[in-house]
Enzyme design. Structure first.
Site, PDB file in Angstrom:
ATOM      1  N   CYS A  19       0.969  -1.086   0.001  1.00  0.00           N
ATOM      2  CA  CYS A  19      -0.003  -0.024  -0.006  1.00  0.00           C
ATOM      3  C   CYS A  19       0.992   1.294  -0.039  1.00  0.00           C
ATOM      4  O   CYS A  19       2.160   1.037  -0.274  1.00  0.00           O
ATOM      5  CB  CYS A  19      -1.046  -0.011   1.264  1.00  0.00           C
ATOM      6  N   ARG A  43      -3.432  -0.593   5.164  1.00  0.00           N
ATOM      7  CA  ARG A  43      -4.070  -1.663   4.494  1.00  0.00           C
ATOM      8  C   ARG A  43      -2.984  -2.884   4.235  1.00  0.00           C
ATOM      9  O   ARG A  43      -3.526  -3.912   4.519  1.00  0.00           O
ATOM     10  CB  ARG A  43      -4.405  -0.904   3.404  1.00  0.00           C
ATOM     11  N   ASP A  87      -8.113   3.887   1.012  1.00  0.00           N
ATOM     12  CA  ASP A  87      -7.251   4.306   2.213  1.00  0.00           C
ATOM     13  C   ASP A  87      -7.762   4.960   3.370  1.00  0.00           C
ATOM     14  O   ASP A  87      -8.176   6.126   3.114  1.00  0.00           O
ATOM     15  CB  ASP A  87      -6.022   5.191   1.546  1.00  0.00           C
TER      16      ASP A  87
END
Length: 159
Positions: free
Chosen positions: A8, A14, A125
């Site tokens: 990520c 994440r 996100d």
């Protein structure tokens, strides 16, 4: 041994969540010694940090412990070290494919493409947002991890 890297932006929300969940799911199915799982970020500004507190709390609420994980930056050596590199959104996949060139293009994929109902979908996100956004991201990631582990088992990668 098969190896998977989750990627990520900063490796504090994440991708470490996906790493922790996948590791736990593989262990639960007796496959923890057959698949190496790691995570990294395209941005190195959080290197050495633990996952974001809200990510850890969302995971802990569902029985996953991310507290031992630490952020690191993706390096070009990762292209050789991992069989499968999963970007959490299309931007990550695009950047990784450009960086890796044709030689590594096929090993880079979008994380949720393993989930039949979420092919082509990015994990949003949650960084800098409220706990509810982290919970939503967690749910998507957990679903994606379960589908990924199922796919590994079906392909006998982990068996």
């Amino acid at each position: 041994m098969y190896s998977i890297l989750f990627v990520c932006t900063g490796n504090i929300c994440r991708s470490p969540t996906a790493e922790g969940i996948t590791r736990a799911m593989l262990e639960k199915r007796g496959l923890g010694d057959r698949v190496v799982v790691d995570s990294a970020g395209l941005y190195d500004g959080h290197a050495g940090e633990a996952p974001d507190l809200r990510a850890r709390m969302a995971a802990k609420a569902q029985g996953y412990d991310l507290s031992e994980l630490r952020a690191r930056a993706f390096t070009d050596r990762d292209f050789e070290a991992f069989d499968l590199i999963l970007g959490m959104d299309r931007g990550h996949v695009h950047d990784l494919r450009i960086r890796g060139g044709q030689a590594h293009r096929d090993r880079v994929r979008l994380f949720l493409d393993y989930t039949p109902d979420m092919k082509g979908v990015a994990v949003p996100d949650p960084y800098g947002r409220d706990a509810e956004e982290y919970r939503r991201a967690f749910e998507m990631i957990e679903t994606g991890c379960a589908a990924l582990v199922d796919a590994l088992v079906a392909a006998e990668v982990a068996g």
